[in-house]
Structures are given as C-alpha cells and as structure tokens.
Design a protein around this motif. Structure first.
Motif, short mmCIF file in Angstrom:
data_model
loop_
_atom_site.label_atom_id
_atom_site.label_comp_id
_atom_site.label_asym_id
_atom_site.label_seq_id
_atom_site.Cartn_x
_atom_site.Cartn_y
_atom_site.Cartn_z
N MET A 58 46.73 49.44 22.12
CA MET A 58 46.96 50.36 21.00
C MET A 58 45.96 51.51 21.01
O MET A 58 46.31 52.65 20.68
CB MET A 58 46.88 49.61 19.66
CG MET A 58 48.03 48.63 19.47
SD MET A 58 47.93 47.74 17.89
CE MET A 58 48.47 49.01 16.73
N THR A 59 44.75 51.22 21.39
CA THR A 59 43.72 52.27 21.41
C THR A 59 44.04 53.32 22.47
O THR A 59 43.94 54.53 22.22
CB THR A 59 42.33 51.64 21.66
OG1 THR A 59 42.10 50.68 20.65
CG2 THR A 59 41.24 52.70 21.61
N ALA B 74 46.91 55.29 21.15
CA ALA B 74 46.51 56.15 20.02
C ALA B 74 45.93 57.47 20.53
O ALA B 74 46.23 58.54 19.99
CB ALA B 74 45.48 55.43 19.15
N ALA C 155 48.79 59.51 21.88
CA ALA C 155 49.66 59.96 20.79
C ALA C 155 49.02 61.13 20.05
O ALA C 155 49.69 62.12 19.72
CB ALA C 155 49.92 58.80 19.83
N GLU C 156 47.72 61.01 19.81
CA GLU C 156 47.02 62.07 19.09
C GLU C 156 46.99 63.35 19.91
O GLU C 156 47.19 64.45 19.37
CB GLU C 156 45.61 61.59 18.74
CG GLU C 156 44.84 62.52 17.84
CD GLU C 156 45.37 62.58 16.40
OE1 GLU C 156 46.48 62.09 16.11
OE2 GLU C 156 44.64 63.13 15.55
N ASP D 27 50.25 64.88 19.69
CA ASP D 27 50.67 65.03 18.30
C ASP D 27 52.06 64.41 18.08
O ASP D 27 52.93 64.98 17.42
CB ASP D 27 50.65 66.49 17.85
CG ASP D 27 50.66 66.60 16.32
OD1 ASP D 27 50.31 65.60 15.65
OD2 ASP D 27 51.04 67.65 15.80
N HIS E 127 53.40 60.41 17.29
CA HIS E 127 52.82 59.10 16.99
C HIS E 127 53.87 58.01 16.85
O HIS E 127 54.93 58.26 16.29
CB HIS E 127 51.99 59.18 15.71
CG HIS E 127 50.91 60.23 15.77
ND1 HIS E 127 51.17 61.56 15.53
CD2 HIS E 127 49.59 60.16 16.07
CE1 HIS E 127 50.05 62.26 15.67
NE2 HIS E 127 49.08 61.43 16.00
N PRO E 128 53.55 56.82 17.30
CA PRO E 128 54.49 55.70 17.15
C PRO E 128 54.47 55.12 15.75
O PRO E 128 53.48 55.25 15.03
CB PRO E 128 53.97 54.67 18.15
CG PRO E 128 52.50 54.93 18.21
CD PRO E 128 52.32 56.41 18.02
N ASP E 129 55.56 54.50 15.39
CA ASP E 129 55.61 53.59 14.24
C ASP E 129 55.42 52.22 14.88
O ASP E 129 56.23 51.83 15.73
CB ASP E 129 56.99 53.74 13.59
CG ASP E 129 57.26 52.71 12.49
OD1 ASP E 129 56.60 51.64 12.45
OD2 ASP E 129 58.19 52.95 11.70
#
Lengths: 100, 100
Positions: free
Chosen positions: B47-48, B51, B54-55, B58, B60-62
């Motif tokens: 996840m890290t 993340a 994703a950032e 710009d 991002h996952p749900d």
C-alpha cells in the motif's frame, strides 16, 4: 487472550471514544469511525502512523481509504468482540489524527 | 480530462488486466482486484508503494485493508468510468505486488 469488555468496564472504556465520534456497530462487536483529512497525503500519513502502531501491538484495523477519508472498524476477532486492544488502538488513532 | 476507454481500445487495455485477476464491476465503471499477501507487513508495504505512485499521478485507489488482504477498486470519477489512468495504475499495482 484479551478478555471481552463487559458491563460497567465496557461502558467506561467506550464513553470517551463515543464522545470523540466512534460508534458501536449494530451487533456491538466492533467500533467504527470515519476520519476525514484535507487530502490524500494527510490521510495516508495517518494510516502509516497507525500501521506502525498496529503492527507493534499485533492488532490491526479493518479500514478503507478513499482519497482523503479513512473509515475504520476495530474488533478483536479471537475474543468475538471489543477488548482493551480496540479501545486503546482507537485512542491512539485519535491522537495520530490530531497530529496532521 | 482523460477520456473514457471505449470500444476496441477499452477491450485491448483491459485484456491483460483481466488475465491478471482484475474484474470489471457489474456497472462497468470500475475494475477491482483482491490482493492477498503473507502478512500485514507485506500488505501495508504494498500500500505504501502504491500510495506514492498514486499521489505522484494524482490518481488514487479506493481500497480496503484487512490484515493481509487489500481490496482495490479503480475508476476515474470525473470521467464517469475507466480511463488509462486506471489501467496504468492497475498495471503498476500488479508490479508492486510482485516485489514482495
């Protein structure tokens, strides 16, 4: 195994959390809270701090992140409900959320 | 705004993801996958990494994490469905999951 919170002990342990926005699930085996941050950076920063605490305690949240929100559910599965592991982690999560 | 994937372009973009365990939601506006790791350390490590990607994008996952599982839903909300932002992030997530 950590014992289930019951009776007056349970009420006392939950009171400060309910006052801070935690709610009991209808079946009363878990507590939930929706944290809302300013953006993903803050939301995931919070999750990272909580992940380290959770791993250290070997007690992990069930959580969902959608951009700047983090929905958390805490329960102690092997005890079948709420224990001090949950109420303590909930308190630490509130503290972590206050840092951002 | 990134354009919705449609027709043959959509089919072609989704094919490799469907082969890797992604599925379309019934309404076809999103794709989902459930990643299962060996433990929380690996799940949150994944996840890290995601993340940060994703950032940077710009986009991002749900996602929901329960101990060693991470359930992911990807969609481009301002386009009303799937775009290359989703298919590219999905591919990067599969790569990130393969690192652990």
């Amino acid at each position: 195994m950590t014992e289930l919170l019951q009776g007056a002990t349970r009420t006392e342990a939950l009171a400060p959390l309910l006052a801070q926005g935690w709610t009991e699930t209808p079946d009363r085996v878990a507590i939930e809270k929706r944290f809302v941050f300013r953006n993903f950076n803050e939301a995931f920063g919070f999750m990272t701090r909580v992940a380290l605490m959770a791993e250290k305690r070997d007690h992990h949240p069930d959580w969902r992140n959608v951009y700047r929100t983090v929905e958390v559910t805490l329960s102690t599965h092997d005890a079948g409900g709420l224990t001090t592991k949950d109420t303590e982690l909930a308190q630490r999560m509130d503290e972590a959320a206050a840092y951002v």
